[in-house]
Design a protein around this motif. Sequence first.
Motif, PDB file in Angstrom:
ATOM      1  N   GLY A  59       0.824  -1.202   0.000  1.00 32.18           N
ATOM      2  CA  GLY A  59       0.000   0.000   0.000  1.00 32.18           C
ATOM      3  C   GLY A  59       0.856   1.249   0.000  1.00 32.18           C
ATOM      4  N   PHE A  81      -3.468  10.563  -2.468  1.00 33.36           N
ATOM      5  CA  PHE A  81      -3.768   9.227  -2.979  1.00 33.36           C
ATOM      6  C   PHE A  81      -3.447   8.222  -1.886  1.00 33.36           C
ATOM      7  N   VAL A  82      -4.392   7.351  -1.598  1.00 32.47           N
ATOM      8  CA  VAL A  82      -4.183   6.244  -0.665  1.00 32.47           C
ATOM      9  C   VAL A  82      -4.677   5.002  -1.373  1.00 32.47           C
ATOM     10  N   GLY A  83      -3.808   4.028  -1.519  1.00 29.96           N
ATOM     11  CA  GLY A  83      -4.245   2.834  -2.220  1.00 29.96           C
ATOM     12  C   GLY A  83      -3.157   1.810  -2.383  1.00 29.96           C
ATOM     13  N   PRO A  84      -3.401   0.852  -3.235  1.00 29.49           N
ATOM     14  CA  PRO A  84      -2.446  -0.244  -3.420  1.00 29.49           C
ATOM     15  C   PRO A  84      -1.259   0.183  -4.266  1.00 29.49           C
ATOM     16  N   THR A  85      -0.130  -0.446  -4.008  1.00 29.11           N
ATOM     17  CA  THR A  85       1.007  -0.316  -4.901  1.00 29.11           C
ATOM     18  C   THR A  85       0.862  -1.406  -5.958  1.00 29.11           C
TER      19      THR A  85
END
Length: 91
Positions: A59, A81-85
């Motif tokens: 993440g 932005f917050v999320g998956p790598t």
Amino acid sequence: MTLALDRELIPNRVVAAFNLFYEPEWTRFTGTGSADQESTAGGAVAVMAQIRPGFLVGGEVRYLRKYEGIGLEEFAGQALFVGPTRILAAV
């Protein structure tokens, strides 16, 4: 310009990364001869773990600020932005 640091938190299992960056931009318009200057500054933190051999998931949190001018003069906007790598699978 970018400052990028990463560190293995648990050997061969968990990796963390920290990035700071500054991107000045100059645009010259050929038709009018006028120029536009803007800049972006920001930072990111990410953690990625190997959940089984060759399969990684993680993440990331990334924060960006946009400015008019290359010297971070006039604030123009921001983004979070917050999320998956990326999910990687080694073959």
